[in-house]
Design a protein around this motif. Structure first.
Motif, short mmCIF file in Angstrom:
data_model
loop_
_atom_site.label_atom_id
_atom_site.label_comp_id
_atom_site.label_asym_id
_atom_site.label_seq_id
_atom_site.Cartn_x
_atom_site.Cartn_y
_atom_site.Cartn_z
N ASN A 226 0.67 -1.02 0.05
CA ASN A 226 0.10 0.04 -0.17
C ASN A 226 0.77 1.34 0.07
OD1 ASN A 226 -2.27 -1.84 0.28
ND2 ASN A 226 -2.05 -1.96 2.50
N MET A 227 2.08 1.34 -0.67
CA MET A 227 3.03 2.36 -0.94
C MET A 227 2.16 3.40 -1.96
SD MET A 227 6.57 1.13 -0.22
CE MET A 227 6.50 -0.35 -1.19
N THR A 228 2.54 4.69 -1.95
CA THR A 228 1.84 5.62 -3.12
C THR A 228 3.17 6.53 -3.15
OG1 THR A 228 0.74 6.95 -1.23
CG2 THR A 228 -0.49 5.47 -2.18
N SER B 31 8.54 10.32 -11.36
CA SER B 31 9.12 11.48 -12.11
C SER B 31 8.25 12.51 -12.88
CB SER B 31 10.30 11.03 -13.10
OG SER B 31 9.68 10.29 -14.28
N ASP B 32 7.10 12.00 -13.15
CA ASP B 32 6.01 12.85 -13.97
C ASP B 32 5.12 13.50 -13.05
OD1 ASP B 32 4.67 10.67 -13.13
OD2 ASP B 32 4.31 10.03 -15.17
N ASN B 33 5.45 13.40 -11.46
CA ASN B 33 4.67 14.13 -10.54
C ASN B 33 3.22 13.59 -10.23
OD1 ASN B 33 6.80 16.14 -9.75
ND2 ASN B 33 6.10 17.52 -11.20
N SER B 34 3.21 12.29 -10.87
CA SER B 34 1.88 11.60 -10.58
C SER B 34 2.29 10.74 -9.45
CB SER B 34 1.59 10.92 -11.82
OG SER B 34 2.42 9.91 -12.16
N THR B 35 0.90 10.34 -8.75
CA THR B 35 1.24 9.48 -7.52
C THR B 35 0.72 8.11 -7.89
OG1 THR B 35 0.66 11.40 -5.89
CG2 THR B 35 0.47 9.05 -5.20
N ILE B 36 1.79 6.97 -7.48
CA ILE B 36 1.36 5.81 -7.85
C ILE B 36 0.07 5.21 -6.95
CG2 ILE B 36 2.14 3.30 -7.88
CD1 ILE B 36 3.44 4.95 -10.09
N LYS B 37 -0.80 4.75 -7.61
CA LYS B 37 -2.12 4.19 -6.74
C LYS B 37 -1.74 3.31 -6.07
CE LYS B 37 -6.81 2.76 -7.67
NZ LYS B 37 -7.78 2.13 -8.56
N ASP B 38 -0.84 2.28 -6.15
CA ASP B 38 -0.51 1.19 -5.25
C ASP B 38 0.84 0.60 -5.80
OD1 ASP B 38 -0.83 -0.77 -3.33
OD2 ASP B 38 -1.59 -2.24 -4.56
N PHE B 39 1.67 0.17 -4.52
CA PHE B 39 3.04 -0.16 -4.90
C PHE B 39 3.27 -1.12 -3.93
CE2 PHE B 39 7.65 -0.58 -5.10
CZ PHE B 39 8.00 -0.40 -6.09
N ASP B 40 3.35 -2.59 -4.19
CA ASP B 40 3.64 -3.42 -3.11
C ASP B 40 4.96 -4.42 -3.44
OD1 ASP B 40 1.28 -2.67 -2.21
OD2 ASP B 40 0.08 -4.27 -3.18
N MET B 41 5.48 -4.71 -2.51
CA MET B 41 6.86 -5.55 -2.53
C MET B 41 7.00 -6.32 -1.51
SD MET B 41 10.09 -2.79 -2.26
CE MET B 41 10.28 -1.89 -0.72
N THR B 42 7.74 -7.35 -1.66
CA THR B 42 8.36 -8.28 -0.50
C THR B 42 9.76 -8.42 -0.43
OG1 THR B 42 6.20 -9.51 -0.85
CG2 THR B 42 8.27 -10.70 0.33
N VAL B 43 10.45 -8.18 0.79
CA VAL B 43 11.89 -8.01 0.98
C VAL B 43 12.11 -9.38 1.72
CG1 VAL B 43 13.64 -6.93 2.03
CG2 VAL B 43 11.83 -5.50 1.00
N GLY C 215 12.66 8.24 -9.86
CA GLY C 215 13.45 8.30 -10.90
C GLY C 215 12.71 7.68 -12.41
N TYR C 216 11.39 7.33 -12.09
CA TYR C 216 10.62 6.80 -13.30
C TYR C 216 9.48 7.26 -13.51
CZ TYR C 216 14.14 2.90 -12.91
OH TYR C 216 15.28 2.28 -12.66
N GLU C 217 8.91 7.25 -14.74
CA GLU C 217 7.42 7.80 -15.23
C GLU C 217 6.66 6.75 -14.68
OE1 GLU C 217 7.20 8.90 -19.17
OE2 GLU C 217 8.97 10.32 -19.20
N SER C 218 5.41 6.98 -14.22
CA SER C 218 4.58 5.95 -13.73
C SER C 218 4.33 4.95 -14.57
CB SER C 218 3.30 6.82 -13.18
OG SER C 218 2.51 7.51 -14.30
N LEU C 219 4.05 5.26 -16.12
CA LEU C 219 3.72 4.30 -16.79
C LEU C 219 4.88 3.22 -17.46
CD1 LEU C 219 1.12 6.20 -19.26
CD2 LEU C 219 0.76 4.43 -17.59
N ARG D 173 5.66 -6.73 -6.23
CA ARG D 173 4.63 -7.60 -6.70
C ARG D 173 3.48 -6.76 -7.48
NH1 ARG D 173 2.13 -8.01 -2.56
NH2 ARG D 173 3.53 -7.20 -0.83
N ALA D 174 3.43 -5.49 -7.35
CA ALA D 174 2.41 -4.79 -7.77
C ALA D 174 2.92 -3.32 -7.98
CB ALA D 174 0.98 -4.69 -7.15
N ILE D 175 2.65 -2.70 -9.21
CA ILE D 175 2.77 -1.34 -9.52
C ILE D 175 1.39 -0.90 -10.38
CG2 ILE D 175 4.35 0.39 -10.85
CD1 ILE D 175 6.62 -1.72 -10.63
N THR D 176 0.67 0.06 -9.73
CA THR D 176 -0.66 0.54 -10.27
C THR D 176 -0.52 1.94 -10.62
OG1 THR D 176 -1.74 -1.44 -9.21
CG2 THR D 176 -3.11 0.45 -10.22
N PRO D 177 -0.31 2.45 -11.70
CA PRO D 177 -0.34 3.90 -11.79
C PRO D 177 -1.75 4.45 -11.40
CG PRO D 177 0.31 2.73 -13.79
CD PRO D 177 -0.15 1.79 -13.11
#
Length: 269
Positions: free
Chosen positions: A73-75, A79-91, A142-146, A184-188
């Motif tokens: 549930n990270m947001t 780099s295009d100043n848009s907020t990622i809707k959902d970013f999930d990962m496992t460490v 450092g990356y554009e959302s898409l 696991r998930a990247i949702t613009p």
């Protein structure tokens, strides 16, 4: 003799039962620490496979191999100043067995976690999760959302490098090893996805119009070429009529020849 055997066996059996019930075996992938009767912690780690009595004091066990931390549930901001809707990962990380006592006794208890299933103590789980979250937010910038999804392997590598850098700065790199990062998930954001879809639709419409323009241009060029060669077309028609007339004169054509402007027999009686 029988009474003597009984007298010896009962105490021995009782001792064996107490010994068996009052022992803790350290399992594979775990390390144990003895908590003494006075609540102090013995600094010597108990390694896997060892049996440790718990009649006096207690043994705490810590899972140290392949500890998985879900950071969901990270947001982060792209780099295009848009907020990622959902970013999930496992460490996934490991604890150096010889560092268990130090980490448990010197680090704040809030740095550690508890497994939901087995209630095992997960050393530095919350600390690793926080470090991973900070690294993800930094790398995502450092990356554009898409374009994040297409660069997932590189993002995972950069997040791991950032976590290792943090561990090194905190002098924990020899105690905690981060072995794997899995995004696991990247949702613009919805607005970014909708804008991208609109752009694709507009580009497709433009391509269709370009094809239509090219087709119309080719047709105009064809008509212009025909008009420019109108005399040649008349000559070819005259030559065709001459050939037909010669064929009729020579008896080679058994066909009634009708002029091209023939409109039928008018006022025939």
């Amino acid at each position: 003799m029988k009474k003597l055997f009984t007298r010896i066996s009962i105490p021995l059996l009782t001792a064996m039962i107490l010994l068996n019930s009052g022992c803790t075996r350290i399992g594979t992938g775990e390390v144990g620490l003895r908590i003494n009767f006075d609540k102090t912690t013995d600094p010597a780690e108990r390694l896997p496979g060892t049996f440790n009595q718990t009649i006096i004091g207690d043994i705490l066990t810590f899972k140290i191999q392949d500890v998985a931390v879900a950071v969901d549930n990270m947001t982060p901001l792209a780099s295009d100043n848009s907020t990622i809707k959902d970013f999930d990962m496992t460490v996934v990380y490991n604890i150096n067995p010889s560092a268990v006592s130090e980490l448990w006794t010197t680090k704040n208890r809030t740095f550690h976690g508890i497994s939901e299933k087995d209630k095992d103590i997960l050393l530095m789980q919350n600390y690793v999760a926080l470090s991973a979250r900070n690294a993800a937010y930094k790398v995502a910038r450092g990356y554009e959302s898409l374009k994040m999804a297409d660069n997932r392997p590189l993002i995972e590598q950069q997040i791991r490098e950032n976590i290792i850098k943090t561990l090194t700065e905190e002098k924990l790199a020899d105690k905690i090893t981060v072995s794997q990062i899995q995004v696991r998930a990247i949702t613009p954001a919805d607005i970014i996805v909708n804008s991208a879809n609109e752009l694709v639709r507009a580009q497709n419409e433009l391509k269709t119009k370009e094809v239509e323009v090219q087709t119309a241009k080719k047709e105009a060029e064809r008509i212009a070429a025909l008009n420019a060669n109108a005399g040649a077309i008349g000559y070819m028609n005259a030559m065709a009529n001459l050939k037909i007339a010669e064929g009729v004169a020579n008896g080679k054509v058994n066909t009634i020849v009708v002029p091209f402007d023939f409109r039928g027999i008018v006022n025939a009686k």
